[in-house]
Write a protein that holds these residues in place. Structure first.
Motif, PDB file in Angstrom:
ATOM      1  N   PHE A 115      35.941  61.162  52.904  1.00  0.00           N
ATOM      2  CA  PHE A 115      34.939  61.291  53.949  1.00  0.00           C
ATOM      3  C   PHE A 115      33.956  62.390  53.536  1.00  0.00           C
ATOM      4  O   PHE A 115      34.016  62.893  52.416  1.00  0.00           O
ATOM      5  CB  PHE A 115      35.599  61.628  55.286  1.00  0.00           C
ATOM      6  CG  PHE A 115      36.424  60.508  55.864  1.00  0.00           C
ATOM      7  CD1 PHE A 115      35.825  59.496  56.604  1.00  0.00           C
ATOM      8  CD2 PHE A 115      37.799  60.459  55.679  1.00  0.00           C
ATOM      9  CE1 PHE A 115      36.573  58.457  57.138  1.00  0.00           C
ATOM     10  CE2 PHE A 115      38.560  59.426  56.204  1.00  0.00           C
ATOM     11  CZ  PHE A 115      37.941  58.427  56.936  1.00  0.00           C
ATOM     12  N   THR A 132      32.983  63.233  59.203  1.00  0.00           N
ATOM     13  CA  THR A 132      33.247  61.837  59.522  1.00  0.00           C
ATOM     14  C   THR A 132      34.751  61.612  59.585  1.00  0.00           C
ATOM     15  O   THR A 132      35.545  62.415  59.112  1.00  0.00           O
ATOM     16  CB  THR A 132      32.621  60.907  58.462  1.00  0.00           C
ATOM     17  OG1 THR A 132      33.068  61.310  57.151  1.00  0.00           O
ATOM     18  CG2 THR A 132      31.103  60.973  58.501  1.00  0.00           C
ATOM     19  N   ARG A 136      38.801  65.388  62.848  1.00  0.00           N
ATOM     20  CA  ARG A 136      37.801  66.202  62.171  1.00  0.00           C
ATOM     21  C   ARG A 136      38.029  67.695  62.442  1.00  0.00           C
ATOM     22  O   ARG A 136      37.629  68.202  63.498  1.00  0.00           O
ATOM     23  CB  ARG A 136      36.394  65.786  62.620  1.00  0.00           C
ATOM     24  CG  ARG A 136      36.104  64.312  62.374  1.00  0.00           C
ATOM     25  CD  ARG A 136      34.700  63.910  62.751  1.00  0.00           C
ATOM     26  NE  ARG A 136      34.394  64.125  64.158  1.00  0.00           N
ATOM     27  CZ  ARG A 136      34.786  63.325  65.151  1.00  0.00           C
ATOM     28  NH1 ARG A 136      35.522  62.250  64.894  1.00  0.00           N
ATOM     29  NH2 ARG A 136      34.462  63.587  66.394  1.00  0.00           N
TER      30      ARG A 136
END
Length: 208
Positions: A115, A132, A136
């Motif tokens: 990501f 992303t 997160r």
């Protein structure tokens, strides 16, 4: 008591902070992570090496030896190079989950596709954010010693568009250590996360 007083002092500002972009991640009033870390998180970080070894052993024992070996230096707790100045930029990052939390019913090894993550200046500290994905981590990197920076942050889930400030919700709080494991290669070690795994590793390599 000192840590409790520091956390109480931060309470009026501890609700939510926007995700990285604009404006910046909320910063704390101290540059000493030990003044605000919870006792539970301090214990997690203190035991990071033992947790790392236990997570690797569990993954190997449950049939994931080849995947563990393929991690190379990222999966070796004894590889910690002098950190130096961490470049502020966008990174490709992937999360590797090792071991299982008791009763979680999850696999002992899971790795996710790469990501986008970012390290950037946040006032006079650095901020780390995974930009992303469905889980997160977002927070601040505090100077500690020549081999690591300490990450204090929170976990943003799903379609949430705001990040809690560290200390607002212990179930979202995260602690980790940013370490360098190669040329332009870093890992964020998150020992004993509160969900799913025994250890999370976030591998970071610069975007092309």
């Amino acid at each position: 008591m000192k840590k409790l007083a520091a956390l109480l002092a931060l309470a009026p500002l501890a609700a939510c902070a926007p995700l990285p972009g604009a404006p910046a991640i909320d910063t704390l009033e101290t540059r000493n992570w030990r003044e605000v870390v919870s006792d539970e998180d301090a214990d997690r970080l203190r035991d990071w090496r033992a947790t790392f070894h236990a997570a690797l052993a569990e993954a190997r024992d449950k049939g994931f030896a080849a995947q563990v070996d393929a991690l190379g230096p990222t999966g070796d707790p004894d590889v910690t190079l002098p950190l130096g100045a961490v470049p502020t930029r966008n990174y490709r990052c992937r999360t590797i989950k090792l071991g299982t939390m008791s009763g979680a019913g999850t696999l002992a090894y899971v790795d996710y596709p790469f990501f986008q993550c970012r390290i950037r200046v946040e006032d006079d500290l650095l901020g780390f954010a995974k930009l992303t994905g469905s889980q997160r981590p977002v927070g601040l990197l505090f100077p500690d010693d020549a081999y690591r920076m300490v990450f204090l942050g929170t976990l943003v889930l799903g379609d949430e568009d705001r990040a809690m400030r560290y200390g607002a919700d212990p179930q979202r709080d995260m602690i980790g250590a940013l370490q360098r494991v190669g040329e332009n290669r870093y890992r964020l070690v998150i020992p004993s996360p509160r969900f799913e795994s025994r250890l999370d590793l976030i591998e970071l390599v610069p975007e092309d």
